[in-house]
Enzyme design. Structure first.
Site, PDB file in Angstrom:
ATOM      1  CB  CYS A   2      40.861  40.712  53.692  1.00  0.00           C
ATOM      2  SG  CYS A   2      42.292  40.430  52.633  1.00  0.00           S
ATOM      3  NE  ARG A  27      35.266  41.928  53.437  1.00  0.00           N
ATOM      4  CZ  ARG A  27      35.096  43.241  53.328  1.00  0.00           C
ATOM      5  NH1 ARG A  27      33.882  43.734  53.334  1.00  0.00           N
ATOM      6  NH2 ARG A  27      36.113  44.049  53.205  1.00  0.00           N
ATOM      7  CD1 TRP A  74      40.904  37.058  47.553  1.00  0.00           C
ATOM      8  CD2 TRP A  74      42.232  38.772  47.033  1.00  0.00           C
ATOM      9  NE1 TRP A  74      40.897  37.189  46.193  1.00  0.00           N
ATOM     10  CE2 TRP A  74      41.706  38.226  45.840  1.00  0.00           C
ATOM     11  CE3 TRP A  74      43.092  39.855  46.951  1.00  0.00           C
ATOM     12  CZ2 TRP A  74      42.015  38.736  44.577  1.00  0.00           C
ATOM     13  CZ3 TRP A  74      43.409  40.365  45.703  1.00  0.00           C
ATOM     14  CH2 TRP A  74      42.871  39.807  44.533  1.00  0.00           C
ATOM     15  CG  ASN A 100      40.731  43.530  55.832  1.00  0.00           C
ATOM     16  OD1 ASN A 100      41.319  42.471  56.021  1.00  0.00           O
ATOM     17  ND2 ASN A 100      39.417  43.654  55.965  1.00  0.00           N
ATOM     18  N   GLY A 101      44.079  45.675  53.628  1.00  0.00           N
ATOM     19  CA  GLY A 101      44.699  46.788  52.926  1.00  0.00           C
ATOM     20  C   GLY A 101      46.114  46.458  52.496  1.00  0.00           C
ATOM     21  CD  GLU A 476      26.924  42.716  35.097  1.00  0.00           C
ATOM     22  OE1 GLU A 476      26.580  42.065  36.106  1.00  0.00           O
ATOM     23  OE2 GLU A 476      28.021  43.298  35.014  1.00  0.00           O
ATOM     24  CE  LYS A 480      26.924  39.563  37.808  1.00  0.00           C
ATOM     25  NZ  LYS A 480      28.123  40.392  37.661  1.00  0.00           N
ATOM     26  CD  GLU A 483      31.547  38.395  38.273  1.00  0.00           C
ATOM     27  OE1 GLU A 483      32.426  38.921  38.984  1.00  0.00           O
ATOM     28  OE2 GLU A 483      30.450  38.949  38.046  1.00  0.00           O
ATOM     29  CG  HIS A 499      35.169  48.333  13.073  1.00  0.00           C
ATOM     30  ND1 HIS A 499      35.763  49.129  12.115  1.00  0.00           N
ATOM     31  CD2 HIS A 499      33.847  48.633  13.059  1.00  0.00           C
ATOM     32  CE1 HIS A 499      34.839  49.897  11.549  1.00  0.00           C
ATOM     33  NE2 HIS A 499      33.669  49.614  12.110  1.00  0.00           N
ATOM     34  CE  LYS A 598      28.632  41.497  46.886  1.00  0.00           C
ATOM     35  NZ  LYS A 598      27.863  41.136  45.686  1.00  0.00           N
TER      36      LYS A 598
END
Length: 603
Positions: A2, A27, A74, A100-101, A476, A480, A483, A499, A598
């Site tokens: 947000c 964001r 968001w 926000n929150g 990572e 990447k 996402e 395994h 973000k």
């Protein structure tokens, strides 16, 4: 997650609000709105989708004024609809609020307010706040906001305007970031610095519990007890041009290519004095174990540090996912050092893990990119990365800058504990100073990776494998890809192949293997042979062109040779480029991938 923007002053508020919201798009959001005080009262406009949709609506409406607040939402409580978009109005239509929150007790508050005759127009938790402000308003907007927030439980950053207060914005924070900028005759408010960079580089970062009144050219602050405070202004050394693409197709592509500078700046500022604010006061004499806590990409940077630090320090070192660490009752006490790693310095799980560790007596060091952020303020000491502004939601330059900073911190800890001599320390610093050059060399393989992406972008699943310090890089790399391209990708320790993960390998499955002569090369070759025997498509990123490797590999991306200490700086940029080009070819929104924010400031 947000975005909030606010303005009061002589300029057209709607222009500044829309410009600020555009700069906060990274964001993550699904709807946007503004409330502008006009000569007829508060005018509210909402739109689902991009800020550009809202911009068009404002243009068509002719709304104009000198006071306003805006928001990119968001969705958490309620679908992404115009009714649920912020700002929200009270029953009188005179009070507008953005938030926000998450308000955890919103259901109880909503029911109580309904019984008192309040009409709700949305499904959001936020709307309860604006009705609480309405309930408590008796002419003093600051006091009304204070009383309203006293009834709310959760995390929030709020901004409130009232039609009867045409030159006043009231804001407050608890667990979610807000910054204020003041110029002669003007006041600015935002949830993040980039929104305000065209106007000022000097900001007051609100602390938890603070309530502020912003009027043209003036800032008044009260703490959680109602006592007056003086603002503390900090200068952020970012150029507004850093928020422009400068000829690159996406911000992510630009930021990948900014990594040599980001790493160099991080190292240059610390190599001569490897401590920032307060590190010299950290007492390591009684430390018996170390936790690195972080989320997402920052967690993988912390995992790299675990592999680097443990042999240097001779202490147990564990990288922990912050959202798990804070709830599992970890063994933390006065003999524990906790290192909190966060690009934004506001990641809620990492911040709460830091606070929990401090309460138990641990020493805490923050590694952050944002000057004045909550983690930077609350840690006993802080080491800053020097990555600058990162717009792309998927972390790139901040990841390699974190690894640079954490490597420096590990060397400083080793020297402080006496496990490294001055001669050994200088040798490792000299070695580390080669990192920016290696990043540059790694980026030179970009054209080859772009060609490789042409061959791979249509596959629906990928497997990433690495050993030792390259295992976090495999994780990572997979993150990447998933996402930004929405391809299913998994990262594993290559030794775990037998395994279970080997069951995934089949004809038509790209297997991305990270291979280095510095990190168990013979073991990794065996893993490559296992995948080849199952007809996987072998994509190897390696620093060795040995004949056996070429024979087994379908696609070999040759990277510059580096010592074990420097391997992350050669592999990370190449893996970022692979994810970037695959996502670009698939036509996804590379800079703003769906459902991803973000800065995660709510649980």
């Amino acid at each position: 997650m947000c975005g909030i923007i606010g303005y009061v002053g002589p300029r057209r508020a709607e222009d500044i609000l829309l410009s600020g919201l555009s700069r906060l798009e990274y964001r993550g959001y699904d709807s946007a709105g503004v409330a502008v005080l006009t000569s007829q009262g508060l005018s509210l406009l909402h739109r689902v989708g991009k800020v550009e949709n809202l911009r068009q609506a404002v243009l068509e409406s002719g709304v104009t004024g000198n006071l306003g607040i805006g928001h990119t939402r968001w969705a958490t409580h309620g679908l992404p609809t115009e009714e649920n978009a912020h700002p929200h109005l009270d029953c009188t239509g005179k009070i507008a609020l953005v938030h926000n929150g998450i308000i955890e007790n919103h259901r109880v508050l909503r029911e109580k307010l309904r019984t008192r005759g309040h009409l709700f127009r949305s499904q959001t938790d936020t709307e309860t706040l604006v009705h609480l402000v309405e309930e408590n308003y008796e002419g003093d907007l600051v006091e009304a906001v204070r009383r309203a927030l006293a009834e709310a439980r959760g995390a929030y950053a709020v901004a409130v305007v009232h039609a009867e207060h045409p030159q006043e914005i009231v804001a407050a924070r608890e667990g979610s970031p807000l910054v204020v900028g003041i110029l002669p005759g003007e006041g600015f408010l935002a949830s993040d610095v980039p929104a305000l960079l065209p106007y000022t580089k000097t900001f007051h970062f609100l602390e938890d519990g603070e309530i502020v009144r912003i009027t043209p050219g003036r800032l008044e602050i009260w703490d959680s007890q109602g006592s007056r405070k003086e603002p503390v202004f900090r200068t952020v050394p970012w150029d507004p041009l850093s928020a422009e693409k400068l000829g690159f197709r996406h911000f992510m592509e630009k930021e990948i290519h900014e990594q040599p500078r980001a790493v160099a700046d991080t190292l240059r500022s610390e190599l001569t004095t490897p401590w920032e604010e307060g590190l010299g006061k950290v007492d390591l004499s009684q430390v018996e174990h170390i936790y690195l806590v972080a989320c997402g990409t920052s967690y993988y940077a912390a995992l790299v540090a675990e592999y680097l630090w443990e042999p240097l320090l001779g202490l147990p070192v564990a990288a922990e996912i912050a959202s798990e660490f804070r709830y599992k009752t970890p063994a933390v006490g006065k003999n524990t050092l906790v290192v909190a790693v966060s690009q934004s310095g506001e990641t809620i799980d990492t911040l709460m893990a830091l606070r929990g560790a401090k309460e138990k007596g641990a020493q805490v060091i923050g590694v952050v990119n944002i000057v004045g952020s909550a983690i930077a303020r609350e840690a006993h000491a802080v080491l800053y990365t020097r990555a600058g502004l990162e717009i792309g939601v998927a972390a790139t330059k901040t990841f390699t800058a974190q690894i640079a900073a954490l490597t420096l911190l590990g060397l400083w800890l080793a020297r402080s504990r006496g496990t490294l001599s001055e001669e050994e320390l200088q040798k490792l610093k000299d070695e580390l100073s080669q990192a920016p050059r290696l990043v540059e060399q790694s980026l030179l393989v970009g054209p080859a990776i772009e060609g490789l992406a042409q061959k791979l972008h249509s596959f629906p699943n990928f497997l990433y494998l690495g050993r030792g310090i390259l295992y976090p890089l495999a994780l990572e790399g997979a993150l990447k890809l998933k996402e930004i391209s929405y391809i299913h990708a998994e990262g594993y320790a290559a030794g775990e192949m037998k395994h279970g993960p080997i069951a995934l390998v089949h004809e038509g499955m790209p297997v991305v293997v990270l291979y280095s002569a510095e990190e168990l090369p013979e073991k990794v070759l065996s893993n490559i042979q296992e995948a080849k025997a199952r007809r996987g498509i072998l994509v190897v990123f390696g620093d060795d062109a040995r004949e056996e490797l070429r024979e087994l590999t379908d696609h070999l991306v040759l990277l510059p040779k580096a010592s074990r200490l420097l391997l992350p700086f050669t592999f990370a940029p190449a893996l970022q480029l692979l994810a970037y080009h695959i996502a670009r070819l698939r036509g996804t929104d590379v800079d703003r991938p769906r459902n991803v924010a973000k800065t995660v400031t709510v649980e």
